[in-house]
Design an enzyme around this catalytic site. Structure first.
Site, short mmCIF file in Angstrom:
data_model
loop_
_atom_site.label_atom_id
_atom_site.label_comp_id
_atom_site.label_asym_id
_atom_site.label_seq_id
_atom_site.Cartn_x
_atom_site.Cartn_y
_atom_site.Cartn_z
N HIS A 231 -15.16 -27.63 50.82
CA HIS A 231 -14.33 -27.24 51.97
C HIS A 231 -14.65 -25.85 52.52
O HIS A 231 -14.11 -25.48 53.56
CB HIS A 231 -12.84 -27.30 51.62
CG HIS A 231 -12.38 -26.14 50.77
ND1 HIS A 231 -12.51 -26.12 49.41
CD2 HIS A 231 -11.81 -24.97 51.11
CE1 HIS A 231 -12.02 -24.99 48.94
NE2 HIS A 231 -11.60 -24.26 49.94
C1 UD1 Z 1 -7.98 -22.18 53.51
C2 UD1 Z 1 -8.32 -20.80 52.99
C3 UD1 Z 1 -9.32 -20.91 51.83
C4 UD1 Z 1 -8.81 -21.86 50.77
C5 UD1 Z 1 -8.40 -23.19 51.39
C6 UD1 Z 1 -7.74 -24.05 50.35
C7 UD1 Z 1 -8.31 -18.98 54.63
C8 UD1 Z 1 -9.14 -18.11 55.47
N1 UD1 Z 1 -8.95 -19.99 54.01
O1 UD1 Z 1 -9.17 -22.75 54.04
O2 UD1 Z 1 -9.51 -19.64 51.26
O3 UD1 Z 1 -9.82 -22.06 49.83
O4 UD1 Z 1 -7.47 -22.98 52.45
O5 UD1 Z 1 -7.74 -25.38 50.70
O6 UD1 Z 1 -7.14 -18.78 54.52
N2 UD1 Z 1 -6.42 -28.81 58.37
C9 UD1 Z 1 -5.76 -29.99 58.56
N3 UD1 Z 1 -4.57 -30.15 57.90
C10 UD1 Z 1 -4.02 -29.21 57.09
C11 UD1 Z 1 -4.71 -28.00 56.93
C12 UD1 Z 1 -5.91 -27.81 57.57
O7 UD1 Z 1 -6.20 -30.87 59.28
O8 UD1 Z 1 -2.94 -29.44 56.53
C13 UD1 Z 1 -7.73 -28.64 59.05
C14 UD1 Z 1 -7.63 -28.03 60.43
O9 UD1 Z 1 -8.62 -28.62 61.23
C15 UD1 Z 1 -7.97 -26.58 60.21
C16 UD1 Z 1 -8.97 -26.68 59.06
O10 UD1 Z 1 -8.54 -27.76 58.27
O11 UD1 Z 1 -8.49 -25.96 61.34
C17 UD1 Z 1 -9.06 -25.43 58.23
O12 UD1 Z 1 -7.77 -25.03 57.73
P1 UD1 Z 1 -7.47 -23.51 57.37
O13 UD1 Z 1 -6.16 -23.39 56.72
O14 UD1 Z 1 -7.72 -22.64 58.56
O15 UD1 Z 1 -8.61 -23.15 56.35
P2 UD1 Z 1 -9.11 -23.93 55.06
O16 UD1 Z 1 -10.51 -24.33 55.30
O17 UD1 Z 1 -8.13 -24.95 54.68
N1 UDP Z 2 -6.66 -30.06 44.56
C1 UDP Z 2 -5.78 -31.13 44.69
N2 UDP Z 2 -6.19 -32.24 45.38
C2 UDP Z 2 -7.42 -32.34 45.96
C3 UDP Z 2 -8.31 -31.23 45.82
C4 UDP Z 2 -7.89 -30.11 45.13
O1 UDP Z 2 -4.67 -31.09 44.17
O2 UDP Z 2 -7.71 -33.37 46.58
C5 UDP Z 2 -6.23 -28.87 43.82
C6 UDP Z 2 -7.16 -28.44 42.72
O3 UDP Z 2 -6.87 -29.14 41.52
C7 UDP Z 2 -6.89 -26.96 42.63
C8 UDP Z 2 -6.56 -26.58 44.06
O4 UDP Z 2 -6.23 -27.79 44.73
O5 UDP Z 2 -5.76 -26.68 41.82
C9 UDP Z 2 -7.75 -25.95 44.69
O6 UDP Z 2 -7.55 -25.85 46.05
P1 UDP Z 2 -8.75 -25.76 47.09
O7 UDP Z 2 -9.98 -26.31 46.52
O8 UDP Z 2 -8.24 -26.34 48.35
O9 UDP Z 2 -8.84 -24.19 47.35
P2 UDP Z 2 -9.49 -22.94 46.57
O10 UDP Z 2 -9.10 -22.99 45.15
O11 UDP Z 2 -10.96 -23.00 46.81
O12 UDP Z 2 -8.91 -21.77 47.31
#
Ligand code: UD1
Ligand code: UDP
Length: 394
Positions: A231
């Site tokens: 991601h």
């Molecule tokens: C964010 C965090 C990242 C973390 C990740 C965990 C920042 C800068 N990044 O990244 O550090 O590892 O969350 O998962 O804060 N979207 C949906 N539905 C949702 C959420 C997101 O469709 O419920 C899609 C949207 O298109 C959005 C994109 O995902 O634009 C990115 O979401 P965003 O929260 O901006 O960043 P993440 O990549 O999720």
């Molecule tokens: N996770 C989850 N379901 C998924 C993928 C990840 O519950 O389909 C959990 C995972 O076990 C971990 C956390 O989400 O505890 C990690 O989140 P993510 O990878 O989104 O973000 P990061 O840790 O890189 O910030």
């Protein structure tokens, strides 16, 4: 003592479960927690599912900021959090990790003098092109109590001028800085406390075995499989990198099943950033299981039964280690340096040949020794004790 906890992204909601559980079990008479969800993640399977499954109290407030550019998203959150802090007047704000929700909480709180508790302090990738690196540095430098999960985190804080003594490696539960004076943003206190996600993994591992049927549902019983998650913007947003990762997944699927719970960001960008022929191959390959995001209990069940975990996630690479699984990290570097130093994970970046070499390496040399690096599963209680102590001395 009253704390305001900020959550927003999936991993923060999961981390918050450990602290809320410890408050509920041991400190309900002494600590009031007000939970603020920024709304950064909002799909049911990125947010609501965790509240239901992990028994996290419902957020007292939801700012519903949703997705937007970094500036817009952070600004909306900052505005909302500031107003709530003024209303709630907490003793501390608790911030997790390194997302935009963390950054917004740090900026809002520091400017109106609400002391910040940063959980997961001190972690560094030394790559400021990552939005998370900016967020974690700002948050650490605005914090009053910094809880680092690892010794490496303490060392990083020392390099940045935090009051950490020179003598030897820090030990679990060690507190440094601020002397006998009350800790403040200018005179902060740094703790080596272990990882709050380790608390969760220990607590939920057996519950996951009992309560989920994901292994049966995906027909993985007694079958070797690789669990993969992708991601990071540096992978999803660059067609060459995303294609290299998926080409390697196709190659791996010739030997073993690959299970891939897709983050919504990746699900969207797969369709625009991969050539059609590659997409067709991925979607039609019987050994590649592309599935929606799973619940936390399902995720840890998948981690526990996997042969290997391949990921660019911070949380998932660590959980692989907790469950004694080799990891291939789809990034050029990691903040969790220990898991690479112990030989249990390999940095392969988004490089097809490095990914295949790492796979071969772990097939030939399955790791067996996973030293205890992440504490004892009671980080949350320790952190709450330190907050209470600090508050009593104020
Ligand atoms: C964010 C965090 C990242 C973390 C990740 C965990 C920042 C800068 N990044 O990244 O550090 O590892 O969350 O998962 O804060 N979207 C949906 N539905 C949702 C959420 C997101 O469709 O419920 C899609 C949207 O298109 C959005 C994109 O995902 O634009 C990115 O979401 P965003 O929260 O901006 O960043 P993440 O990549 O999720
Ligand atoms: N996770 C989850 N379901 C998924 C993928 C990840 O519950 O389909 C959990 C995972 O076990 C971990 C956390 O989400 O505890 C990690 O989140 P993510 O990878 O989104 O973000 P990061 O840790 O890189 O910030």
């Amino acid at each position: 003592m009253k704390i305001v906890t900020i959550i927003g992204a999936r991993p923060q909601i999961i981390k918050a479960a450990a602290l809320s559980r410890a408050i509920h079990n041991h400190y309900a008479d002494r600590i009031q927690e007000v939970i603020v969800h920024t709304g950064q993640h909002y799909d049911d399977n990125m947010s609501q599912i965790f509240f239901d499954e992990l028994q996290i109290p419902r957020p007292d407030y939801n700012l519903h900021v949703g997705s937007a550019s970094h500036g817009v998203q952070t600004a909306r959150m900052t505005e909302g959090i500031e107003a709530l802090l003024i209303k709630e007047q907490p003793d501390f704000i608790v911030l997790y990790g390194d997302t935009n929700s963390t950054l917004a909480g740090a900026v809002a709180a520091a400017k109106i003098h609400v002391p910040i508790v940063h959980i997961e302090a001190g972690l560094r990738s030394f790559n400021k092109a990552m939005p998370e690196e900016i967020n974690r540095i700002v948050c650490d430098h605005c914090s009053t109590l910094l809880f680092s999960p690892t010794h490496a985190g303490i060392e990083n804080l020392k390099r940045e001028g935090f009051p950490v003594e020179e003598s030897g490696p820090s030990t679990l539960r060690q507190a440094q800085g601020s002397g006998t004076a009350k800790p403040t943003i200018d005179n902060p206190k740094v703790y080596h406390c272990g990882d709050i996600m380790y608390d969760n993994s220990l607590h939920f591992a057996n519950i996951a075995e009992e309560k989920t049927d994901v292994i049966q549902r995906l027909e993985l019983v007694a079958k070797p499989y690789i669990l993969a998650t992708i991601h990071r913007d540096t992978n999803t947003d660059y067609p060459e990198r995303l294609s290299a990762i998926f080409r390697s997944i196709i190659k791996l699927s010739e030997e073993c099943q690959v299970v891939l719970p897709l983050h919504p960001r990746t699900a969207k960008l797969l369709k625009t950033n991969l050539e059609e022929a590659l997409q067709k191959q991925i979607f039609s390959c019987p050994n590649i299981k592309l599935i929606p995001p799973v619940s936390f209990l399902e995720m840890i069940a998948l981690e526990r039964h996997a042969q290997l975990v391949m990921t660019d996630s911070g949380g998932v690479q660590k959980e692989a280690y907790f469950f004694k699984k080799p990891g291939i990290i789809l990034r050029p570097e990691t903040e969790w340096v220990e898991i690479v130093e112990t030989g249990n994970a390999i940095l392969a970046d988004a490089d097809e040949s490095r990914i295949m070499e790492a796979w071969q390496h772990f097939k030939d040399n399955p790791p067996t020794v996973f030293p205890e690096i992440f504490g004892d599963g009671h980080a949350a209680e320790f952190m709450l004790e330190q907050m209470l102590l600090t508050n009593a001395n104020n």
